[in-house]
Every structure is written in C-alpha cells, then in structure tokens.
Design a protein around this motif. Structure first.
Motif, PDB file in Angstrom:
ATOM      1  N   ASP A 175      -1.381 -74.788  20.342  1.00  0.00           N
ATOM      2  CA  ASP A 175      -2.253 -73.697  20.034  1.00  0.00           C
ATOM      3  C   ASP A 175      -1.258 -72.477  19.698  1.00  0.00           C
ATOM      4  O   ASP A 175      -0.311 -72.123  20.275  1.00  0.00           O
ATOM      5  CB  ASP A 175      -3.273 -73.244  20.964  1.00  0.00           C
ATOM      6  CG  ASP A 175      -4.570 -72.906  20.482  1.00  0.00           C
ATOM      7  OD1 ASP A 175      -4.595 -72.664  19.170  1.00  0.00           O
ATOM      8  OD2 ASP A 175      -5.641 -72.675  21.033  1.00  0.00           O
ATOM      9  N   ASP A 176      -1.828 -71.410  18.844  1.00  0.00           N
ATOM     10  CA  ASP A 176      -1.075 -70.195  18.558  1.00  0.00           C
ATOM     11  C   ASP A 176       0.267 -70.420  18.042  1.00  0.00           C
ATOM     12  O   ASP A 176       1.139 -69.389  18.843  1.00  0.00           O
ATOM     13  CB  ASP A 176      -1.357 -68.920  19.767  1.00  0.00           C
ATOM     14  CG  ASP A 176      -2.804 -68.958  20.009  1.00  0.00           C
ATOM     15  OD1 ASP A 176      -3.670 -69.325  19.184  1.00  0.00           O
ATOM     16  OD2 ASP A 176      -3.271 -68.361  21.038  1.00  0.00           O
ATOM     17  N   GLU A 232      -5.316 -71.836  11.256  1.00  0.00           N
ATOM     18  CA  GLU A 232      -6.596 -70.935  11.990  1.00  0.00           C
ATOM     19  C   GLU A 232      -7.009 -69.650  11.096  1.00  0.00           C
ATOM     20  O   GLU A 232      -6.067 -69.246  10.531  1.00  0.00           O
ATOM     21  CB  GLU A 232      -6.141 -70.429  13.482  1.00  0.00           C
ATOM     22  CG  GLU A 232      -5.622 -71.370  14.383  1.00  0.00           C
ATOM     23  CD  GLU A 232      -5.453 -70.845  15.760  1.00  0.00           C
ATOM     24  OE1 GLU A 232      -5.679 -71.331  16.761  1.00  0.00           O
ATOM     25  OE2 GLU A 232      -5.121 -69.859  15.863  1.00  0.00           O
TER      26      GLU A 232
HETATM   27 CA    CA Z   1      -5.553 -70.683  18.574  1.00  0.00          CA
END
Ligand code: CA
Ligand code: C2E
Ligand code: CA
Ligand code: CA
Length: 279
Positions: A175-176, A232
């Motif tokens: 993530d990220d 995202e």
């Molecule tokens: Ca994220």
C-alpha cells in the motif's frame, strides 16, 4: 473542553496545546470504542482496467466518536498504533470484513488494511487462519494491504511474517507505494501480489510529464515482477484514461466509487458491454 478526571486522562488544560489535548481525547475514546460499537466499515470498489469490471472492495474503517463525531482513520490509526489499541481494532476489522465478504459471489475479493503493529507485535498469521476458518471465506478471496513503510521497518521480521501469511493462501498488496523508499532488491525478495501506487503520484500527473514518468516506471516494475499495479485516488475520467494508456491494470477512487455500504450478499456481477477481457 474541560479538564477530565476519572477517565485516566488528567491534565491541566492551560499547559497543553490544542493538538495534544485532541490526541488525549482520541486516545481515551479509543479505549471504549470497540466495546461501545462505535466502529463501522465502508467498502470501496477496486476496478479492473480496461474491462471496467469490479474485482473486489477495500474495507475502510470509520469511527463515530460520541462527542467528537466522525474521526478520520488517518488521525486515529496512528494513535491506536502507539497505544496498542490497533491490535483489538485490527482484529475486529478482519472479522467484520471477512464475515461480510463471505456472502459475496465467487470472484469478488476483499482487501483489508494491516498495520505494521499487527505484523510486528502479534501472531497475525494465526489470527487470519482463525478468521478464515470461522467465517468460511476462501483464503484466495482475501487480500491484505501493508504499507511500504511498514514492510521496510524490519525486513527480516516482515519477510518471515509475510511468508507465513502467504502460506495461508491469501494475497498481499503493498500500500501507499512510492512513499517509503523500498529498494528493488526488497521488492523482488518479498512475496508481493500487487502494488498500490500512492494517490499523491496521481495528483498532478495529468499535466505533469515527470509525474507520468513515475507512474510508467512503477507499471514497468509491476511487469517485471509480473504483478498488477493499482492506482489509488482516481477522481476523473481523464485520469482513468491516462492510467489505462500508461498500462495500469487496476484502479480505485471516487470516479469508480466512493467508500460506502457493501454490496449485498449474493449480488450478481454487472455485465459490462464491450468488455475486452474476462476477470
Ligand atoms: Ca493506499
Ligand atoms: P489507504 O489505505 O491508502 O486508503 C485509501 C484512502 O483514500 C481512504 O481514506 C479512501 O477513502 C481515500 N480515497 C479513495 N479514493 C479517493 C479519491 O478518489 N480521492 C481522495 N481524495 N481520496 C480517496 P480513509 O478511508 O480516510 O483512510 C485513510 C487511511 O487510514 C487509509 O489509507 C489507511 O492507511 C488507514 N486505514 C483505514 N482503514 C484502516 C483499517 O481498517 N486498518 C488500518 N490499519 N488502517 C486503516
Ligand atoms: Ca489501503
Ligand atoms: Ca494513501
């Protein structure tokens, strides 16, 4: 705000700044929040490109504080991590999300965020196994999202835990991505099934060649690792078109769906006209 006594939080208002006061209110509130049923989950669709088919949902935590109202997870998760409350909260999230997803039709998958604290300070693999068993959710329909920053905190410990989690048959998404400076070596060594590019890279990508080049580089990285890249924070059709052109294979963002109630059990997949490949 009044100084509070008898809740374990006791301070002189004048000696604390507003931020520290707020933090205390949050930390005290977190201790009661699970028992008082103040948490809920919302679900945001993950979409395949270019077919436009929904492939699953990410569970996102919401907290309605009795006096403060809605508090963002971006604010309370870091506090819950520092107090240790994240372990109980994370367990609740996992159970709730898997229970809900167990009622969805075959191809829909559920993505659940894991905190680094869960990786480093709990037998998270055993909890996941227990929850899958209890809810009947097939392991291959659960994806765990772990931030790049959490993974590189202690690579030896993280790698060992990620291998244990993978052995259960679930998948792992970073993530990220792009915010944590992981090396190519780390990415190759880790059992990663998906990379989620952080929203910050999309923000000016429409008009900024350099930002587009970064996305293109991450897409190439995904191709070399043979895993999908998800972008995202997609808010506009222009961004969606650009991402498809750059070779991004999955998207998530307000343009495709805001976080909201889960699809009801037994939902049927929508048929997309002109669908170019099956999910
Ligand atoms: Ca994220
Ligand atoms: P995240 O995992 O990167 O989740 C994506 C965040 O971006 C969510 O914010 C989502 O509502 C928001 N978002 C989605 N699409 C768009 C868009 O098109 N535009 C904009 N501006 N934002 C978009 P949210 O729900 O406030 O969550 C914030 C962060 O809190 C999450 O970031 C995640 O790091 C953390 N979090 C949320 N739920 C959980 C949880 O159950 N466990 C843990 N450990 N962390 C969680
Ligand atoms: Ca996430
Ligand atoms: Ca993010």
């Amino acid at each position: 705000a009044k100084a509070k006594f008898g809740t374990g939080v006791c301070f002189y208002e004048s000696s604390m700044n507003a931020a520290a006061r707020r933090r205390n209110v949050i930390a005290a509130g977190l201790r009661q929040a699970l028992a008082s049923n103040e948490f809920s989950l919302v679900y945001q669709v993950l979409t395949d490109l270019p077919s436009g088919q929904p492939i699953g949902y990410e569970a996102l935590l919401r907290w309605e504080h009795p006096t403060e109202g809605h508090v963002s997870p971006a604010e309370f998760i870091p506090i819950a991590e520092s107090t240790g409350d994240i372990l109980g909260i994370g367990e609740w999230v996992l159970r709730e999300a898997c229970t809900t997803a167990a009622g969805w039709p075959e191809p829909y998958r559920i993505a659940v965020n894991l905190s680094g604290v869960q990786i480093y300070q709990s037998a998270i693999d055993q909890l996941i196994a227990k929850v899958l068993h209890a809810t009947g959710l097939p392991a291959d329909r659960l994806e765990l999202e772990i931030t790049e920053t959490a993974i590189i905190e202690d690579k030896t410990v993280a790698l060992d835990m990620l291998r244990r989690i993978k052995a259960l048959g679930v998948t792992i998404a970073i993530d990220d991505f792009g915010t944590g400076h992981s090396s190519l070596g780390t990415l190759h060594a880790f059992p990663i099934d998906k990379i989620k590019i952080d929203r910050s890279f999309l923000l000016d990508a429409i008009n900024n060649a350099q930002a587009q080049a970064i996305i293109r580089t991450v897409v190439a990285l995904g191709q070399s690792l043979d895993i999908p890249i998800l972008a995202e924070g997609v808010e506009t059709p222009d961004q969606a078109e650009m991402l498809q052109r750059l070779g991004c294979s999955q998207v998530q963002g307000y343009y495709f769906g805001r976080p909201g109630p889960p699809p009801p059990p037994g939902t049927r997949l929508p048929t997309i006209v002109g669908q170019s490949r099956p999910v």
